[in-house]
Design a protein around this motif. Sequence first.
Motif, PDB file in Angstrom:
ATOM      1  N   ASN A   1       0.820  -1.207   0.000  1.00  0.00           N
ATOM      2  CA  ASN A   1       0.000   0.000   0.000  1.00  0.00           C
ATOM      3  C   ASN A   1       0.861   1.268   0.000  1.00  0.00           C
ATOM      4  OD1 ASN A   1      -2.295  -1.561   0.058  1.00  0.00           O
ATOM      5  ND2 ASN A   1      -2.646  -1.320   2.256  1.00  0.00           N
ATOM      6  N   VAL A   2       1.949   1.249   0.773  1.00  0.00           N
ATOM      7  CA  VAL A   2       2.841   2.409   0.793  1.00  0.00           C
ATOM      8  C   VAL A   2       3.495   2.586  -0.577  1.00  0.00           C
ATOM      9  CG1 VAL A   2       4.822   3.503   1.888  1.00  0.00           C
ATOM     10  CG2 VAL A   2       3.287   2.109   3.262  1.00  0.00           C
ATOM     11  N   LEU A   3       3.878   1.495  -1.207  1.00  0.00           N
ATOM     12  CA  LEU A   3       4.471   1.580  -2.534  1.00  0.00           C
ATOM     13  C   LEU A   3       3.494   2.190  -3.528  1.00  0.00           C
ATOM     14  CD1 LEU A   3       6.441  -1.779  -2.826  1.00  0.00           C
ATOM     15  CD2 LEU A   3       7.402   0.522  -2.996  1.00  0.00           C
ATOM     16  N   THR A   4       2.235   1.798  -3.433  1.00  0.00           N
ATOM     17  CA  THR A   4       1.222   2.386  -4.309  1.00  0.00           C
ATOM     18  C   THR A   4       1.107   3.883  -4.059  1.00  0.00           C
ATOM     19  OG1 THR A   4      -0.070   0.333  -4.430  1.00  0.00           O
ATOM     20  CG2 THR A   4      -1.238   2.386  -4.915  1.00  0.00           C
ATOM     21  N   ALA A   5       1.101   4.268  -2.783  1.00  0.00           N
ATOM     22  CA  ALA A   5       0.973   5.686  -2.429  1.00  0.00           C
ATOM     23  C   ALA A   5       2.126   6.512  -2.992  1.00  0.00           C
ATOM     24  CB  ALA A   5       0.901   5.836  -0.914  1.00  0.00           C
ATOM     25  N   ILE A   6       3.318   5.933  -2.978  1.00  0.00           N
ATOM     26  CA  ILE A   6       4.493   6.659  -3.461  1.00  0.00           C
ATOM     27  C   ILE A   6       4.564   6.662  -4.989  1.00  0.00           C
ATOM     28  CG2 ILE A   6       7.024   6.653  -3.529  1.00  0.00           C
ATOM     29  CD1 ILE A   6       6.981   5.515  -0.678  1.00  0.00           C
ATOM     30  N   ARG A   7       4.337   5.492  -5.594  1.00  0.00           N
ATOM     31  CA  ARG A   7       4.555   5.357  -7.031  1.00  0.00           C
ATOM     32  C   ARG A   7       3.375   5.837  -7.872  1.00  0.00           C
ATOM     33  NH1 ARG A   7       6.935  -0.847  -7.012  1.00  0.00           N
ATOM     34  NH2 ARG A   7       9.114  -0.358  -6.439  1.00  0.00           N
TER      35      ARG A   7
ATOM     36  N   PRO B   1      11.996  12.177  -2.168  1.00  0.00           N
ATOM     37  CA  PRO B   1      12.408  13.395  -1.455  1.00  0.00           C
ATOM     38  C   PRO B   1      11.717  13.505  -0.101  1.00  0.00           C
ATOM     39  CG  PRO B   1      11.950  13.882  -3.758  1.00  0.00           C
ATOM     40  CD  PRO B   1      11.500  12.471  -3.525  1.00  0.00           C
ATOM     41  N   LEU B   2      12.438  13.994   0.885  1.00  0.00           N
ATOM     42  CA  LEU B   2      11.905  14.040   2.249  1.00  0.00           C
ATOM     43  C   LEU B   2      10.657  14.895   2.365  1.00  0.00           C
ATOM     44  CD1 LEU B   2      15.181  14.290   4.366  1.00  0.00           C
ATOM     45  CD2 LEU B   2      13.674  12.311   4.111  1.00  0.00           C
ATOM     46  N   ASP B   3      10.540  15.911   1.523  1.00  0.00           N
ATOM     47  CA  ASP B   3       9.389  16.795   1.620  1.00  0.00           C
ATOM     48  C   ASP B   3       8.264  16.413   0.658  1.00  0.00           C
ATOM     49  OD1 ASP B   3      10.643  17.438  -0.713  1.00  0.00           O
ATOM     50  OD2 ASP B   3      10.640  19.612  -0.401  1.00  0.00           O
ATOM     51  N   HIS B   4       8.410  15.265  -0.002  1.00  0.00           N
ATOM     52  CA  HIS B   4       7.382  14.822  -0.947  1.00  0.00           C
ATOM     53  C   HIS B   4       6.253  14.124  -0.195  1.00  0.00           C
ATOM     54  CE1 HIS B   4       5.499  13.240  -4.562  1.00  0.00           C
ATOM     55  NE2 HIS B   4       5.507  12.039  -4.004  1.00  0.00           N
ATOM     56  N   ALA B   5       5.058  14.698  -0.261  1.00  0.00           N
ATOM     57  CA  ALA B   5       3.904  14.119   0.429  1.00  0.00           C
ATOM     58  C   ALA B   5       3.164  13.150  -0.491  1.00  0.00           C
ATOM     59  CB  ALA B   5       2.962  15.225   0.889  1.00  0.00           C
ATOM     60  N   PHE B   6       2.674  12.074   0.100  1.00  0.00           N
ATOM     61  CA  PHE B   6       1.886  11.097  -0.649  1.00  0.00           C
ATOM     62  C   PHE B   6       0.672  10.713   0.188  1.00  0.00           C
ATOM     63  CE2 PHE B   6       5.675   9.163   1.259  1.00  0.00           C
ATOM     64  CZ  PHE B   6       5.129   8.264   2.154  1.00  0.00           C
ATOM     65  N   PRO B   7      -0.386  10.212  -0.445  1.00  0.00           N
ATOM     66  CA  PRO B   7      -1.634   9.934   0.290  1.00  0.00           C
ATOM     67  C   PRO B   7      -1.468   8.782   1.265  1.00  0.00           C
ATOM     68  CG  PRO B   7      -1.765   9.080  -1.956  1.00  0.00           C
ATOM     69  CD  PRO B   7      -0.497   9.879  -1.882  1.00  0.00           C
ATOM     70  N   TRP B   8      -2.237   8.875   2.369  1.00  0.00           N
ATOM     71  CA  TRP B   8      -2.219   7.783   3.338  1.00  0.00           C
ATOM     72  C   TRP B   8      -3.510   7.784   4.149  1.00  0.00           C
ATOM     73  CZ3 TRP B   8      -0.027   3.475   3.067  1.00  0.00           C
ATOM     74  CH2 TRP B   8       0.033   2.607   4.172  1.00  0.00           C
ATOM     75  N   PHE B   9      -4.508   7.055   3.685  1.00  0.00           N
ATOM     76  CA  PHE B   9      -5.769   6.818   4.379  1.00  0.00           C
ATOM     77  C   PHE B   9      -6.368   8.077   5.001  1.00  0.00           C
ATOM     78  CE2 PHE B   9      -3.629   2.621   4.445  1.00  0.00           C
ATOM     79  CZ  PHE B   9      -4.540   1.962   3.624  1.00  0.00           C
ATOM     80  N   GLY B  10      -6.853   8.943   4.126  1.00  0.00           N
ATOM     81  CA  GLY B  10      -7.551  10.132   4.574  1.00  0.00           C
ATOM     82  C   GLY B  10      -6.658  11.300   4.905  1.00  0.00           C
ATOM     83  N   SER B  11      -5.351  11.120   4.766  1.00  0.00           N
ATOM     84  CA  SER B  11      -4.428  12.198   5.062  1.00  0.00           C
ATOM     85  C   SER B  11      -3.249  12.087   4.102  1.00  0.00           C
ATOM     86  CB  SER B  11      -3.963  12.113   6.522  1.00  0.00           C
ATOM     87  OG  SER B  11      -3.164  13.213   6.862  1.00  0.00           O
TER      88      SER B  11
ATOM     89  N   VAL C   1       9.705  10.944   6.046  1.00  0.00           N
ATOM     90  CA  VAL C   1      10.147  11.240   7.416  1.00  0.00           C
ATOM     91  C   VAL C   1       9.254  10.545   8.429  1.00  0.00           C
ATOM     92  CG1 VAL C   1      10.435  13.092   9.120  1.00  0.00           C
ATOM     93  CG2 VAL C   1      11.187  13.428   6.766  1.00  0.00           C
ATOM     94  N   LEU C   2       7.959  10.510   8.157  1.00  0.00           N
ATOM     95  CA  LEU C   2       7.018   9.845   9.055  1.00  0.00           C
ATOM     96  C   LEU C   2       6.851   8.369   8.721  1.00  0.00           C
ATOM     97  CD1 LEU C   2       4.900   9.879  11.308  1.00  0.00           C
ATOM     98  CD2 LEU C   2       3.232  10.669   9.617  1.00  0.00           C
TER      99      LEU C   2
END
Length: 249
Positions: free
Chosen positions: A61-67, A113-123, A128-129
Amino acid sequence: MIDYGLDLSTVPRERALPGLIAEGDELDAFVSAAPDWSRPTPAAGWTIAHQIAHLAAADANVLTAIRTPEAFDAVPKDADLDAAAGAAEPRSDLLERWRTGRAELAAALGDVPLDHAFPWFGSQATAVLMVPLRLMETWAHGQDVFDALGATRRPTPRLRHIAALGVAGRPLSFSAAQSPMPAEEFRVELTGPEGELWTWGPEAAAQRVRGTALDFCLRVTHRRSRAETALTATGEDAGRWLDIARVFL
């Protein structure tokens, strides 16, 4: 963005990511030697196979969020169904899928990149996190496997990443319990596995939590009740926090 109320950038990715990899490798070595993956774990209805299947699905799921973040909305949100489907696979296939996914995820989290945001279940989340979050979940579900097999796991300095999430999760704990967040500062003092002292918060804070890092991590991941730990609280709000502490929704 998932808000844990703490600046997790104080723990560089180059320190946290090797911890995530090591946590997965340690669990892999242990569970690979277990002859029976159908043994029940403390999670109701989940066997050892369910635990590994859940970790594999979460990594995917994390891979999907990133890619492919545009596809993340289609990611299944029922952890029980994902775990059951994975547990029904041949053990060798599940193990290989988990191993491959772990390696791909570590590479992706190291490159994004550390500042690149990706989706994660409503947020949203960032590397970094997500790195300590994946470490925490691997450790927590690994604890279920160790408990299922009646084995004791040696605590490591990697607990510091989980403890930091636990401290950062204090606002989340009170919110999930539908309790007002105390305005007073908190002090957390934990003894690490090598006898070192880990601290968070002002030294003069009246609300205090003390104990071992292992007990604190077991508590915030809901692997042990407060009564099963030797954690101590000074102050009513600190005591309330230990009652409701959590590190995930």
